[in-house]
Write a protein that holds these residues in place. Structure first.
Motif, PDB file in Angstrom:
ATOM      1  N   ASP A 149      -1.248  13.873   4.927  1.00 22.08           N
ATOM      2  CA  ASP A 149       0.061  13.309   4.611  1.00 22.08           C
ATOM      3  C   ASP A 149      -0.114  11.829   4.315  1.00 22.08           C
ATOM      4  O   ASP A 149      -0.912  11.147   4.968  1.00 22.08           O
ATOM      5  N   ILE A 150       0.642  11.324   3.356  1.00 24.57           N
ATOM      6  CA  ILE A 150       0.678   9.893   3.084  1.00 24.57           C
ATOM      7  C   ILE A 150       1.689   9.266   4.037  1.00 24.57           C
ATOM      8  O   ILE A 150       2.801   9.769   4.205  1.00 24.57           O
ATOM      9  N   VAL A 151       1.289   8.168   4.658  1.00 22.69           N
ATOM     10  CA  VAL A 151       2.154   7.447   5.589  1.00 22.69           C
ATOM     11  C   VAL A 151       2.202   5.990   5.144  1.00 22.69           C
ATOM     12  O   VAL A 151       1.161   5.372   4.923  1.00 22.69           O
ATOM     13  N   LYS A 152       3.418   5.456   5.007  1.00 25.05           N
ATOM     14  CA  LYS A 152       3.580   4.038   4.661  1.00 25.05           C
ATOM     15  C   LYS A 152       4.123   3.319   5.890  1.00 25.05           C
ATOM     16  O   LYS A 152       5.071   3.786   6.518  1.00 25.05           O
ATOM     17  N   ILE A 153       3.492   2.182   6.207  1.00 23.88           N
ATOM     18  CA  ILE A 153       3.920   1.388   7.356  1.00 23.88           C
ATOM     19  C   ILE A 153       4.256  -0.016   6.862  1.00 23.88           C
ATOM     20  O   ILE A 153       3.490  -0.617   6.108  1.00 23.88           O
ATOM     21  N   LYS A 154       5.401  -0.517   7.300  1.00 26.02           N
ATOM     22  CA  LYS A 154       5.802  -1.876   6.924  1.00 26.02           C
ATOM     23  C   LYS A 154       4.774  -2.875   7.452  1.00 26.02           C
ATOM     24  O   LYS A 154       4.301  -2.749   8.590  1.00 26.02           O
ATOM     25  N   LEU A 155       4.445  -3.848   6.621  1.00 23.45           N
ATOM     26  CA  LEU A 155       3.489  -4.879   7.037  1.00 23.45           C
ATOM     27  C   LEU A 155       3.940  -5.546   8.335  1.00 23.45           C
ATOM     28  O   LEU A 155       3.118  -5.834   9.207  1.00 23.45           O
ATOM     29  N   SER A 156       5.234  -5.759   8.467  1.00 19.90           N
ATOM     30  CA  SER A 156       5.769  -6.423   9.660  1.00 19.90           C
ATOM     31  C   SER A 156       5.576  -5.597  10.935  1.00 19.90           C
ATOM     32  O   SER A 156       5.687  -6.131  12.041  1.00 19.90           O
ATOM     33  N   ASP A 157       5.260  -4.304  10.800  1.00 17.57           N
ATOM     34  CA  ASP A 157       5.053  -3.438  11.966  1.00 17.57           C
ATOM     35  C   ASP A 157       3.573  -3.252  12.322  1.00 17.57           C
ATOM     36  O   ASP A 157       3.256  -2.610  13.330  1.00 17.57           O
TER      37      ASP A 157
END
Length: 185
Positions: A149-157
């Protein structure tokens, strides 16, 4: 003892004998006897690997990861896109291919950031870490035996996720630390 002159030959071990105990598709394993610097000897088990690439993929305010099951750890790991270098393939070529396969990424330029050994106590596996610059996302093109699965995480997190133990493999920890430093997060 430090020599101060970059001559470390007093630390070198010499392979006396070696037996191939496993010859697989991804790794080869030798059991070797080595001569130690003090004249003694010791046994070493050495895993030979063709090497791999890993990719820092940031688009806008998000960093791309993949989640996949890893049999060796019996866990679902959150990792940066990566893949092994095939015979006859240059690391740069593998990086372009893996970025497209795993997250559908196409980059104007892949820049090598670091290179590092994964576990030099017993393996020669070397990872080339790249950063995808000016990346756009297209369609994934996974290998037939690849499920993720592709997962995107906010840079701020990223800092919080790193501290919470969300990332369990070395290449991903190194990449996340790089992004945290680069963006001053």
């Amino acid at each position: 003892m430090s020599t101060g002159n970059n001559d470390f030959s007093h630390l070198k071990e010499e392979i006396i004998s070696s037996e191939r105990v496993f010859d697989g598709k991804v790794i080869k394993v030798d059991h070797s006897k080595v001569g130690l610097p003090d004249g003694g000897s010791a046994d070493r088990e050495i895993v030979y690997h063709k090497g791999a690439v890993a990719l820092v993929a940031v688009e806008g305010e998000e960093m791309f990861f993949v989640r996949q099951y890893r049999v060796a750890t019996d866990d679902f790991l959150l990792e940066i896109p990566a893949g092994k270098i095939e015979v006859g393939e240059a690391p740069d070529e593998t990086a372009v291919k893996e970025l497209k396969e795993e997250i559908g990424g196409v980059s104007e330029k892949l820049r090598k950031i670091y290179g590092f050994y994964v576990s030099p106590g017993f393996s020669n596996e070397y990872v080339h870490l790249y950063e995808a610059e000016n990346m756009v996302i297209d369609e994934q093109s996974l290998d037939e035996d690849e499920f993720l699965d592709i997962v995107k995480i906010k840079l701020s997190d990223l800092t919080t996720r790193l501290e919470d133990g969300a990332f369990q493999d070395a290449k991903t920890v190194i990449a996340v630390q790089y992004v945290i430093a680069k963006f001053n997060l």
